[in-house]
Design a protein around this motif. Sequence first.
Motif, PDB file in Angstrom:
ATOM      1  N   ALA A  38       5.279  31.171   7.179  1.00 57.65           N
ATOM      2  CA  ALA A  38       5.372  31.606   8.578  1.00 57.65           C
ATOM      3  C   ALA A  38       6.804  32.047   8.898  1.00 57.65           C
ATOM      4  O   ALA A  38       7.021  33.071   9.551  1.00 57.65           O
ATOM      5  N   ILE A  39       7.782  31.291   8.415  1.00 63.60           N
ATOM      6  CA  ILE A  39       9.186  31.650   8.622  1.00 63.60           C
ATOM      7  C   ILE A  39       9.498  32.963   7.898  1.00 63.60           C
ATOM      8  O   ILE A  39      10.161  33.853   8.462  1.00 63.60           O
ATOM      9  N   ARG A  62      10.612  18.275  -6.655  1.00 66.24           N
ATOM     10  CA  ARG A  62      11.617  17.853  -5.678  1.00 66.24           C
ATOM     11  C   ARG A  62      12.559  18.994  -5.279  1.00 66.24           C
ATOM     12  O   ARG A  62      12.909  19.146  -4.116  1.00 66.24           O
ATOM     13  N   ASP A  63      12.976  19.811  -6.242  1.00 64.77           N
ATOM     14  CA  ASP A  63      13.881  20.927  -5.969  1.00 64.77           C
ATOM     15  C   ASP A  63      13.280  21.878  -4.934  1.00 64.77           C
ATOM     16  O   ASP A  63      13.955  22.298  -3.990  1.00 64.77           O
ATOM     17  N   THR A  64      12.021  22.208  -5.098  1.00 64.43           N
ATOM     18  CA  THR A  64      11.377  23.148  -4.177  1.00 64.43           C
ATOM     19  C   THR A  64      11.197  22.511  -2.808  1.00 64.43           C
ATOM     20  O   THR A  64      11.409  23.166  -1.776  1.00 64.43           O
ATOM     21  N   LEU A  65      10.838  21.236  -2.769  1.00 67.98           N
ATOM     22  CA  LEU A  65      10.717  20.535  -1.482  1.00 67.98           C
ATOM     23  C   LEU A  65      12.062  20.484  -0.755  1.00 67.98           C
ATOM     24  O   LEU A  65      12.126  20.646   0.460  1.00 67.98           O
ATOM     25  N   GLU A  66      13.134  20.289  -1.516  1.00 71.96           N
ATOM     26  CA  GLU A  66      14.475  20.273  -0.925  1.00 71.96           C
ATOM     27  C   GLU A  66      14.811  21.652  -0.347  1.00 71.96           C
ATOM     28  O   GLU A  66      15.343  21.770   0.756  1.00 71.96           O
ATOM     29  N   ARG A  67      14.494  22.703  -1.070  1.00 75.89           N
ATOM     30  CA  ARG A  67      14.711  24.069  -0.583  1.00 75.89           C
ATOM     31  C   ARG A  67      13.950  24.288   0.727  1.00 75.89           C
ATOM     32  O   ARG A  67      14.499  24.840   1.688  1.00 75.89           O
ATOM     33  N   LEU A  68      12.690  23.871   0.756  1.00 78.69           N
ATOM     34  CA  LEU A  68      11.876  24.023   1.966  1.00 78.69           C
ATOM     35  C   LEU A  68      12.495  23.264   3.131  1.00 78.69           C
ATOM     36  O   LEU A  68      12.536  23.764   4.263  1.00 78.69           O
ATOM     37  N   ILE A 109      15.416  25.263   4.493  1.00 79.21           N
ATOM     38  CA  ILE A 109      14.968  26.470   5.193  1.00 79.21           C
ATOM     39  C   ILE A 109      14.369  26.111   6.551  1.00 79.21           C
ATOM     40  O   ILE A 109      14.658  26.771   7.553  1.00 79.21           O
ATOM     41  N   LEU A 110      13.572  25.058   6.601  1.00 78.03           N
ATOM     42  CA  LEU A 110      13.011  24.629   7.882  1.00 78.03           C
ATOM     43  C   LEU A 110      14.121  24.196   8.836  1.00 78.03           C
ATOM     44  O   LEU A 110      14.073  24.487  10.030  1.00 78.03           O
ATOM     45  N   ALA A 163      17.465  25.155  13.587  1.00 78.45           N
ATOM     46  CA  ALA A 163      18.803  25.286  14.169  1.00 78.45           C
ATOM     47  C   ALA A 163      18.953  26.633  14.880  1.00 78.45           C
ATOM     48  O   ALA A 163      19.536  26.709  15.968  1.00 78.45           O
ATOM     49  N   LEU A 164      18.426  27.688  14.280  1.00 78.01           N
ATOM     50  CA  LEU A 164      18.517  29.008  14.903  1.00 78.01           C
ATOM     51  C   LEU A 164      17.731  29.063  16.208  1.00 78.01           C
ATOM     52  O   LEU A 164      18.166  29.679  17.178  1.00 78.01           O
ATOM     53  N   GLN A 165      16.583  28.408  16.235  1.00 78.17           N
ATOM     54  CA  GLN A 165      15.774  28.384  17.455  1.00 78.17           C
ATOM     55  C   GLN A 165      16.512  27.650  18.574  1.00 78.17           C
ATOM     56  O   GLN A 165      16.396  28.008  19.744  1.00 78.17           O
ATOM     57  N   VAL A 166      17.300  26.647  18.217  1.00 83.57           N
ATOM     58  CA  VAL A 166      18.070  25.883  19.204  1.00 83.57           C
ATOM     59  C   VAL A 166      19.301  26.677  19.662  1.00 83.57           C
ATOM     60  O   VAL A 166      19.623  26.714  20.850  1.00 83.57           O
TER      61      VAL A 166
END
Length: 138
Positions: free
Chosen positions: A29-30, A67-73, A76-77, A82-85
């Motif tokens: 979605a992002i 774990r690496d991919t979950l950390e990346r996600l 990014i989330l 932060a940008l929305q805030v």
Amino acid sequence: MQHAALAAKAQPKPSSRDLSAAGLRAFFAIARDWGLNTEEQMVLLGAPGRSTFFKWKSAPETADLKRDTLERLSYILGIYKALQVLLPSTTAADAWVKTPNTAPLFGGKRALDRMLGGNVADLLAVRQYLDAQRGGWA
């Protein structure tokens, strides 16, 4: 109060598959909101094989990410949140990653260029920059 603590303990911990599916759904979605192409998405996810990437995209509930991919996600989330805030409109927040930035971290390039460095540390650097702009880690 004690009853609430027991109820909180009773909640099962989300499985790795649950976390993977939720993270991938949010990521795609992002990626749509940011206008990312397939190659950019793949780099941000840690360069999975093309067939793996397209399987994640079409059936995120089947993924069991490392774990690496979950950390990346997670980074990014956090960047997205932060940008929305920080920015006054959703359009401005979504455009920020592709807008040239004069902050020393970016050196006139886009935040996306830094994020596409391929390392988890690149995502962390952008996340930390935005958290600092927000005034902390909240």
